[in-house]
Design a protein around this motif. Structure first.
Motif, PDB file in Angstrom:
ATOM      1  N   MET A   1      22.102  -5.238   0.814  1.00  0.00           N
ATOM      2  CA  MET A   1      21.312  -4.372  -0.036  1.00  0.00           C
ATOM      3  C   MET A   1      22.169  -3.896  -1.197  1.00  0.00           C
ATOM      4  O   MET A   1      23.283  -3.410  -0.983  1.00  0.00           O
ATOM      5  N   GLN A  80      16.546   5.825   2.834  1.00  0.00           N
ATOM      6  CA  GLN A  80      15.749   4.602   2.873  1.00  0.00           C
ATOM      7  C   GLN A  80      16.597   3.359   3.172  1.00  0.00           C
ATOM      8  O   GLN A  80      16.071   2.312   3.554  1.00  0.00           O
ATOM      9  N   ALA A  81      17.900   3.484   3.022  1.00  0.00           N
ATOM     10  CA  ALA A  81      18.784   2.328   3.159  1.00  0.00           C
ATOM     11  C   ALA A  81      18.873   1.771   4.578  1.00  0.00           C
ATOM     12  O   ALA A  81      18.903   0.545   4.746  1.00  0.00           O
ATOM     13  N   ASN A  83      16.724   1.319   7.039  1.00  0.00           N
ATOM     14  CA  ASN A  83      15.660   0.361   7.348  1.00  0.00           C
ATOM     15  C   ASN A  83      15.799  -0.919   6.534  1.00  0.00           C
ATOM     16  O   ASN A  83      15.537  -2.018   7.028  1.00  0.00           O
ATOM     17  N   LYS A  84      16.233  -0.778   5.280  1.00  0.00           N
ATOM     18  CA  LYS A  84      16.385  -1.960   4.429  1.00  0.00           C
ATOM     19  C   LYS A  84      17.490  -2.877   4.959  1.00  0.00           C
ATOM     20  O   LYS A  84      17.306  -4.101   5.050  1.00  0.00           O
ATOM     21  N   TYR A  87      16.492  -4.503   8.281  1.00  0.00           N
ATOM     22  CA  TYR A  87      15.578  -5.632   8.057  1.00  0.00           C
ATOM     23  C   TYR A  87      16.377  -6.880   7.693  1.00  0.00           C
ATOM     24  O   TYR A  87      16.112  -7.982   8.206  1.00  0.00           O
ATOM     25  N   GLU A  88      17.387  -6.727   6.829  1.00  0.00           N
ATOM     26  CA  GLU A  88      18.254  -7.847   6.486  1.00  0.00           C
ATOM     27  C   GLU A  88      19.010  -8.351   7.726  1.00  0.00           C
ATOM     28  O   GLU A  88      19.207  -9.565   7.905  1.00  0.00           O
TER      29      GLU A  88
END
Length: 226
Positions: A1, A80-81, A83-84, A87-88
């Motif tokens: 990210m 928010q990071a 979850n991002k 996901y990766e």
């Protein structure tokens, strides 16, 4: 990210959960804080912070505060990071190498669980929590009481009883830590719920991150003590 257009600044004050005043290039800017937690041990007087400048010229605040230096340690505090990057992590195959389906924001019971995944005949429900609280290398969650967090744990326990593989993943938004432990001083009920979940077969996964001024990426599994 990755982040775009990162600017370094000096933290001045935080009048409420949503905004802070930061000195960026000699100008006092009102910035959006991308973490509504207390973060008192992070946003200290004159702390060096990192802010991402928005591409939208019509925004009321042109910057988002996304990371902070705590001494020499760089901590991402963008809520928010986690979850991002998780996901990766799922997409990379490092969680399970044979996932066939990933769905974020899955409705289960009266909650939205962060991820639902399938792997052959297995079904996973995964709840993700970001961790920014650190003391002498030991990291903890939560930094404030969280009834919502307890509700999510109870949903995972129920799902485990119904045959799902259930996971609570703590994404530690820094590296070079000793271990994770629940913050029983701030919210013992959450720590008690986590022990109950563990005893019911819910998997506890703790992951640290490679943090740079412009990026965040999950790195390794970290030990935990309940």
């Amino acid at each position: 990210m990755k982040y775009n257009r990162i600017f370094k600044g000096t933290f001045l004050k935080r009048p409420n959960r949503f905004i802070a005043y930061v000195n960026i290039n000699g100008n006092e800017e009102v910035v959006h804080v991308k973490n509504t937690g207390r973060c008192r041990e992070l946003l200290t007087n004159n702390a060096t912070v990192l802010c991402e400048k928005s591409d939208n010229p019509n925004r009321k605040t042109q910057y988002d505060l996304v990371a902070v230096y705590k001494g020499d340690r760089l901590i991402n505090m963008d809520s928010q990071a986690p979850n991002k990057v998780f996901y990766e992590y799922l997409q990379s195959g490092k969680f399970r190498d044979n996932l066939t389906y990933i769905k974020p924001e899955y409705k289960y019971g009266s909650s939205r669980i962060d991820f639902y995944c399938e792997s052959n005949e297995e079904k996973f429900l995964i709840e993700v929590k970001g961790v920014t609280l650190e003391n002498d290398g030991v990291v903890s969650f939560p930094d404030a009481p969280t009834e919502r967090g307890i509700k999510h744990i109870e949903e995972l326990i129920k799902a485990k009883e119904q045959g799902y593989n259930t996971v609570i993943a703590f994404v530690i938004q820094m590296d070079n830590v000793k271990y994770f432990t629940p913050n029983n001083v701030t919210h013992k009920a959450f720590g008690d719920a986590l022990i109950k979940a563990y005893n019911c077969g819910v998997e506890i996964l703790c992951l640290d991150c490679n943090v740079t001024e412009e990026s965040l990426k999950i790195k390794d599994k970290v030990d935990y003590k309940l």
